[in-house]
Design a protein around this motif. Structure first.
Motif, PDB file in Angstrom:
ATOM      1  N   ASP A 156       0.835  -1.208   0.000  1.00  0.00           N
ATOM      2  CA  ASP A 156       0.000   0.000   0.000  1.00  0.00           C
ATOM      3  C   ASP A 156       0.861   1.246   0.000  1.00  0.00           C
ATOM      4  O   ASP A 156       0.397   2.329   0.308  1.00  0.00           O
ATOM      5  CB  ASP A 156      -0.891   0.029   1.248  1.00  0.00           C
ATOM      6  N   ALA A 157       2.121   1.090  -0.366  1.00  0.00           N
ATOM      7  CA  ALA A 157       3.082   2.170  -0.164  1.00  0.00           C
ATOM      8  C   ALA A 157       2.687   3.463  -0.859  1.00  0.00           C
ATOM      9  O   ALA A 157       3.072   4.543  -0.428  1.00  0.00           O
ATOM     10  CB  ALA A 157       4.469   1.737  -0.619  1.00  0.00           C
ATOM     11  N   SER A 158       1.945   3.364  -1.967  1.00  0.00           N
ATOM     12  CA  SER A 158       1.570   4.613  -2.638  1.00  0.00           C
ATOM     13  C   SER A 158       0.061   4.680  -2.885  1.00  0.00           C
ATOM     14  O   SER A 158      -0.395   5.317  -3.812  1.00  0.00           O
ATOM     15  CB  SER A 158       2.337   4.749  -3.951  1.00  0.00           C
ATOM     16  N   THR A 159      -0.720   4.014  -2.027  1.00  0.00           N
ATOM     17  CA  THR A 159      -2.177   4.071  -2.152  1.00  0.00           C
ATOM     18  C   THR A 159      -2.697   5.263  -1.369  1.00  0.00           C
ATOM     19  O   THR A 159      -2.389   5.400  -0.194  1.00  0.00           O
ATOM     20  CB  THR A 159      -2.802   2.783  -1.572  1.00  0.00           C
ATOM     21  N   ASN A 160      -3.456   6.141  -2.036  1.00  0.00           N
ATOM     22  CA  ASN A 160      -4.125   7.197  -1.276  1.00  0.00           C
ATOM     23  C   ASN A 160      -5.602   6.823  -1.130  1.00  0.00           C
ATOM     24  O   ASN A 160      -6.038   5.788  -1.634  1.00  0.00           O
ATOM     25  CB  ASN A 160      -3.917   8.572  -1.926  1.00  0.00           C
ATOM     26  N   VAL A 161      -6.361   7.657  -0.425  1.00  0.00           N
ATOM     27  CA  VAL A 161      -7.757   7.301  -0.141  1.00  0.00           C
ATOM     28  C   VAL A 161      -8.537   7.136  -1.444  1.00  0.00           C
ATOM     29  O   VAL A 161      -9.274   6.170  -1.619  1.00  0.00           O
ATOM     30  CB  VAL A 161      -8.417   8.365   0.766  1.00  0.00           C
ATOM     31  N   ALA A 162      -8.329   8.069  -2.382  1.00  0.00           N
ATOM     32  CA  ALA A 162      -9.041   7.980  -3.658  1.00  0.00           C
ATOM     33  C   ALA A 162      -8.736   6.663  -4.361  1.00  0.00           C
ATOM     34  O   ALA A 162      -9.639   6.000  -4.874  1.00  0.00           O
ATOM     35  CB  ALA A 162      -8.664   9.158  -4.548  1.00  0.00           C
ATOM     36  N   TYR A 163      -7.481   6.277  -4.354  1.00  0.00           N
ATOM     37  CA  TYR A 163      -7.114   5.051  -5.058  1.00  0.00           C
ATOM     38  C   TYR A 163      -7.634   3.804  -4.340  1.00  0.00           C
ATOM     39  O   TYR A 163      -8.026   2.836  -4.976  1.00  0.00           O
ATOM     40  CB  TYR A 163      -5.592   4.966  -5.242  1.00  0.00           C
ATOM     41  N   LEU A 164      -7.658   3.851  -3.004  1.00  0.00           N
ATOM     42  CA  LEU A 164      -8.170   2.716  -2.234  1.00  0.00           C
ATOM     43  C   LEU A 164      -9.646   2.469  -2.566  1.00  0.00           C
ATOM     44  O   LEU A 164     -10.067   1.324  -2.767  1.00  0.00           O
ATOM     45  CB  LEU A 164      -7.992   2.989  -0.733  1.00  0.00           C
ATOM     46  N   ILE A 165     -10.420   3.549  -2.630  1.00  0.00           N
ATOM     47  CA  ILE A 165     -11.841   3.404  -2.956  1.00  0.00           C
ATOM     48  C   ILE A 165     -12.003   2.857  -4.368  1.00  0.00           C
ATOM     49  O   ILE A 165     -12.820   1.975  -4.621  1.00  0.00           O
ATOM     50  CB  ILE A 165     -12.566   4.756  -2.818  1.00  0.00           C
ATOM     51  N   PHE A 166     -11.187   3.368  -5.272  1.00  0.00           N
ATOM     52  CA  PHE A 166     -11.227   2.873  -6.648  1.00  0.00           C
ATOM     53  C   PHE A 166     -10.950   1.369  -6.681  1.00  0.00           C
ATOM     54  O   PHE A 166     -11.626   0.610  -7.377  1.00  0.00           O
ATOM     55  CB  PHE A 166     -10.197   3.635  -7.489  1.00  0.00           C
ATOM     56  N   LYS A 167      -9.958   0.943  -5.887  1.00  0.00           N
ATOM     57  CA  LYS A 167      -9.620  -0.482  -5.872  1.00  0.00           C
ATOM     58  C   LYS A 167     -10.804  -1.314  -5.383  1.00  0.00           C
ATOM     59  O   LYS A 167     -11.120  -2.351  -5.953  1.00  0.00           O
ATOM     60  CB  LYS A 167      -8.412  -0.727  -4.957  1.00  0.00           C
ATOM     61  N   GLN A 168     -11.449  -0.824  -4.308  1.00  0.00           N
ATOM     62  CA  GLN A 168     -12.616  -1.548  -3.792  1.00  0.00           C
ATOM     63  C   GLN A 168     -13.705  -1.629  -4.845  1.00  0.00           C
ATOM     64  O   GLN A 168     -14.332  -2.657  -5.037  1.00  0.00           O
ATOM     65  CB  GLN A 168     -13.192  -0.855  -2.547  1.00  0.00           C
ATOM     66  N   ALA A 169     -13.951  -0.498  -5.505  1.00  0.00           N
ATOM     67  CA  ALA A 169     -15.105  -0.412  -6.399  1.00  0.00           C
ATOM     68  C   ALA A 169     -14.885  -1.192  -7.681  1.00  0.00           C
ATOM     69  O   ALA A 169     -15.724  -1.996  -8.063  1.00  0.00           O
ATOM     70  CB  ALA A 169     -15.424   1.039  -6.719  1.00  0.00           C
ATOM     71  N   LEU A 170     -13.788  -0.938  -8.363  1.00  0.00           N
ATOM     72  CA  LEU A 170     -13.676  -1.500  -9.692  1.00  0.00           C
ATOM     73  C   LEU A 170     -12.747  -2.696  -9.792  1.00  0.00           C
ATOM     74  O   LEU A 170     -12.845  -3.472 -10.711  1.00  0.00           O
ATOM     75  CB  LEU A 170     -13.279  -0.424 -10.700  1.00  0.00           C
ATOM     76  N   LEU A 171     -11.856  -2.866  -8.825  1.00  0.00           N
ATOM     77  CA  LEU A 171     -11.006  -4.043  -8.900  1.00  0.00           C
ATOM     78  C   LEU A 171     -11.594  -5.188  -8.086  1.00  0.00           C
ATOM     79  O   LEU A 171     -11.530  -6.336  -8.470  1.00  0.00           O
ATOM     80  CB  LEU A 171      -9.577  -3.722  -8.459  1.00  0.00           C
ATOM     81  N   ASN A 172     -12.214  -4.843  -6.935  1.00  0.00           N
ATOM     82  CA  ASN A 172     -12.875  -5.891  -6.149  1.00  0.00           C
ATOM     83  C   ASN A 172     -14.361  -5.970  -6.453  1.00  0.00           C
ATOM     84  O   ASN A 172     -15.061  -6.810  -5.913  1.00  0.00           O
ATOM     85  CB  ASN A 172     -12.699  -5.626  -4.654  1.00  0.00           C
ATOM     86  N   PHE A 173     -14.861  -5.072  -7.274  1.00  0.00           N
ATOM     87  CA  PHE A 173     -16.280  -5.007  -7.641  1.00  0.00           C
ATOM     88  C   PHE A 173     -17.195  -4.830  -6.439  1.00  0.00           C
ATOM     89  O   PHE A 173     -18.385  -5.067  -6.528  1.00  0.00           O
ATOM     90  CB  PHE A 173     -16.697  -6.263  -8.421  1.00  0.00           C
ATOM     91  N   ASP A 174     -16.632  -4.441  -5.290  1.00  0.00           N
ATOM     92  CA  ASP A 174     -17.466  -4.315  -4.102  1.00  0.00           C
ATOM     93  C   ASP A 174     -17.954  -2.879  -3.942  1.00  0.00           C
ATOM     94  O   ASP A 174     -17.330  -2.055  -3.281  1.00  0.00           O
ATOM     95  CB  ASP A 174     -16.688  -4.752  -2.862  1.00  0.00           C
ATOM     96  N   ALA A 175     -19.070  -2.572  -4.576  1.00  0.00           N
ATOM     97  CA  ALA A 175     -19.575  -1.209  -4.569  1.00  0.00           C
ATOM     98  C   ALA A 175     -20.049  -0.787  -3.186  1.00  0.00           C
ATOM     99  O   ALA A 175     -20.036   0.396  -2.855  1.00  0.00           O
ATOM    100  CB  ALA A 175     -20.702  -1.062  -5.578  1.00  0.00           C
ATOM    101  N   GLY A 176     -20.472  -1.754  -2.365  1.00  0.00           N
ATOM    102  CA  GLY A 176     -20.924  -1.426  -1.015  1.00  0.00           C
ATOM    103  C   GLY A 176     -19.790  -0.858  -0.177  1.00  0.00           C
ATOM    104  O   GLY A 176     -19.895   0.227   0.396  1.00  0.00           O
ATOM    105  N   VAL A 177     -18.680  -1.583  -0.131  1.00  0.00           N
ATOM    106  CA  VAL A 177     -17.524  -1.121   0.639  1.00  0.00           C
ATOM    107  C   VAL A 177     -16.973   0.173   0.037  1.00  0.00           C
ATOM    108  O   VAL A 177     -16.638   1.114   0.759  1.00  0.00           O
ATOM    109  CB  VAL A 177     -16.427  -2.199   0.676  1.00  0.00           C
ATOM    110  N   ALA A 178     -16.938   0.234  -1.290  1.00  0.00           N
ATOM    111  CA  ALA A 178     -16.441   1.442  -1.937  1.00  0.00           C
ATOM    112  C   ALA A 178     -17.293   2.646  -1.544  1.00  0.00           C
ATOM    113  O   ALA A 178     -16.775   3.745  -1.327  1.00  0.00           O
ATOM    114  CB  ALA A 178     -16.440   1.273  -3.446  1.00  0.00           C
ATOM    115  N   SER A 179     -18.608   2.438  -1.430  1.00  0.00           N
ATOM    116  CA  SER A 179     -19.490   3.544  -1.056  1.00  0.00           C
ATOM    117  C   SER A 179     -19.222   4.005   0.367  1.00  0.00           C
ATOM    118  O   SER A 179     -19.218   5.209   0.647  1.00  0.00           O
ATOM    119  CB  SER A 179     -20.948   3.127  -1.198  1.00  0.00           C
ATOM    120  N   ALA A 180     -19.001   3.043   1.264  1.00  0.00           N
ATOM    121  CA  ALA A 180     -18.649   3.423   2.634  1.00  0.00           C
ATOM    122  C   ALA A 180     -17.367   4.244   2.614  1.00  0.00           C
ATOM    123  O   ALA A 180     -17.248   5.274   3.291  1.00  0.00           O
ATOM    124  CB  ALA A 180     -18.479   2.178   3.498  1.00  0.00           C
ATOM    125  N   GLY A 181     -16.404   3.817   1.800  1.00  0.00           N
ATOM    126  CA  GLY A 181     -15.151   4.548   1.679  1.00  0.00           C
ATOM    127  C   GLY A 181     -15.356   5.925   1.096  1.00  0.00           C
ATOM    128  O   GLY A 181     -14.756   6.905   1.540  1.00  0.00           O
TER     129      GLY A 181
END
Lengths: 286, 276
Positions: free
Chosen positions: A236-261
């Motif tokens: 996670d060395a260069s993950t910021n909040v925006a990128y973390l949410i993106f990862k949840q939403a489109l890489l893990n397809f978990d829109a629920g968690v991404a929305s919480a983020g």
């Protein structure tokens, strides 16, 4: 006074922005309470605060918040300080100032994806990159920048992009300084550093506020540079909040968690926003 | 201005220093431009080759491999249309706040800016779902809507702070002479506001042209902009620096040159009238 006309004129802007704010917000709040995977859109059970718990206890979360803060403060710090120095340097007459300006301002117009790929491949590549060649020239061991110092590399790229912006605004501010006042202070025997301390720096206050505000707005959602270079890693060395949410939403397809983020990001943005609006609001009222 | 103080040692040092800094900062971009005209082998030569016979081969290759013109067309359409629509929505609002002062103006301006504080990623899931439901995924239409809305707060701010500088007396005089609102706007305000509209439009154009987040997430081959095209070169397989440079050159060339010509207007607009 009749307020119908101004209201009518403002209605399209206020109305569309209101929709732009409220529709995604309401949907995000709703999604954040359900189990919502983009791959199985039919299963949408209410799960309460589970998404929030998942997002906030994600081991990447703390790192992402920290990286966001480090990124914002470093880039803003670097651009304000170096931008001021460059603006002071080119404020006085010099040969070819027009061309110097054009060279200095250019990086601002470079698209973030191009900026990222340019630095990643041609500058920071540990074998063929220009920086590696410079390191070898001085007898040092070339560095694999994006692997060894991922966050620093991103800071460097983003600062390169925003430095021209800060320089341009400070330069404009300096040019508007009262020539007579400067002249008078010189007559009174003030040296350059005294002028700097008592005239130039205070004069730049408002433009610093403007630069900080605009950079905060754009850097809070910094995305393209991370997406095209490190992909948030290593780890996670260069993950910021925006990128973390993106990862949840489109890489893990978990829109629920991404929305919480996303709601967390909204809260974060508002904290920064309140602080910023106070600072800038005060400055703009003058 | 006294000229005798011009050619001093300080002047020489300053000139050398400024050119040094400028060339250093411009270097990565200049390197990209050079690489675009090299062959792939020259591009990764160690030590780097400074003198070589330029080739246009990469530019042909980029066009062959992917439909550059399709992406370029999308970039032009999305940035130009979102700028024009944005100006049409923002200008009346800014005009109303600058010339018909209301108690809520300051709050409305601050609220507008606060919508810009919400990170794009916060709206990603809903906007993605909405675009999917309305079959606008991978279409320039979705980008035009999103670009317009996300740039709107900045546009209203810039126009407002510049309109405030226009003397109200001019408009009032026109009104006294019996000009209708439409005449007043077209014959008096528009000529005076051209500069503000231009600088605001320029900045919005640059922002929309360079926007990557929404382009990457909402579009692919059909609706993608140049930012999408460039990102597709980020895959690690094979080093195609010369081609990547050529593609980048074509993606940023127009907007960088455009930026050179418009830097003066940009500064005026960007500082929200706070810096003069």
């Amino acid at each position: 006074m009749n307020r119908t006309l101004p209201r009518l004129l403002m209605a399209p802007a206020v109305g569309t922005l209101f929709l732009w704010m409220i529709v995604p917000l309401v949907m995000t709040i709703y999604f954040s309470f359900i189990q919502f995977n983009l791959l199985q859109p039919d299963q949408s059970d209410f799960i309460g605060l589970e998404n929030y718990e998942y997002f906030l206890t994600d081991p990447s979360f703390g790192a992402a918040v920290w990286n966001t803060i480090v990124l914002l403060s470093s880039v803003i710090g670097i651009t304000v300080v170096v931008g001021t120095l460059i603006a002071l340097l080119i404020n006085e007459p010099l040969a070819g100032r027009g061309l110097v300006r054009i060279l200095l301002i250019s990086p601002f117009f470079v698209m973030p994806t191009v900026n990222a790929l340019l630095w990643k491949n041609m500058m920071m590549n540990p074998i063929y990159g220009v920086l590696a060649q410079v390191w070898i020239f001085f007898g040092a061991e070339p560095v694999d920048w994006l692997t060894v110092h991922p966050l620093f590399s991103i800071i460097l790229m983003v600062s390169w992009q925003w430095l021209p912006f800060a320089t341009l605004i400070f330069m404009t501010a300096l040019q508007s300084m009262d020539r007579e006042q400067l002249e008078a202070s010189r007559m009174d025997g003030a040296n350059y550093f005294q002028q700097l301390r008592y005239l130039y720096i205070p004069h730049l206050g408002r433009s610093v506020a403007v630069v900080v505000m605009i950079e905060l707005i754009f850097l809070l959602s910094l995305f393209a540079e991370i997406y095209t270079t490190t992909g948030g890693g290593p780890g996670d060395a260069s993950t910021n909040v925006a990128y973390l949410i993106f990862k949840q939403a489109l890489l893990n397809f978990d829109a629920g968690v991404a929305s919480a983020g996303a709601l967390f990001a909204v809260v974060l943005a508002n904290i920064v926003g309140i602080f910023m609006i106070r600072m800038v609001g005060k400055n703009l009222d003058k | 201005m006294a000229r005798q103080s011009t050619y001093t040692p300080a002047y020489t040092v300053r000139t050398l220093g400024a050119w040094g800094v400028a060339l250093l900062l411009f270097f990565p971009l200049g390197w990209l431009m050079l690489t675009a005209f090299k062959t792939e082998l020259q591009a990764i030569a160690v030590p780097p080759e400074l003198f070589f016979t330029p080739t246009l081969e990469n530019f042909y290759e980029v066009n062959l491999r992917s439909d550059y013109l399709q992406y370029a067309k999308n970039s032009v359409i999305t940035s130009v249309l979102s700028t024009i629509i944005g100006l049409m929505i923002a200008a009346p609002a800014a005009y109303a706040m600058a010339f018909y002062k209301g108690k809520q103006d300051k709050n409305i301006l601050m609220w507008m800016l606060s919508t810009k504080m919400m990170p794009a990623v916060g709206a990603l899931v809903p906007v993605y779902v909405l675009a999917q439901k309305s079959h606008l995924l991978d279409s320039p239409v979705a980008l035009i809507i999103v670009f317009t809305l996300s740039n709107l707060p900045i546009m209203v701010w810039m126009l407002y702070s510049q309109f405030k500088e226009i003397p109200r007396e001019i408009l009032e005089a026109a009104r006294m002479d019996g000009a209708t609102l439409w005449q007043e706007a077209r014959l008096v305000l528009l000529p005076l506001a051209m500069g503000s509209l231009a600088s605001t439009g320029l900045l919005t154009l640059v922002l929309a042209w360079n926007e990557a987040f929404w382009s990457l997430n909402l579009t692919a081959a059909n609706g993608g902009t140049l930012a999408t095209l460039i990102a597709s070169y980020s895959s690690p397989e094979g080093l195609f620096w010369a081609k990547l440079s050529a593609a980048s050159f074509m993606a940023i060339g127009p907007i960088v040159v455009f930026g050179w010509f418009s830097q003066k207007q940009l500064v005026q607009g960007l500082t929200f009238g706070a810096v003069k």
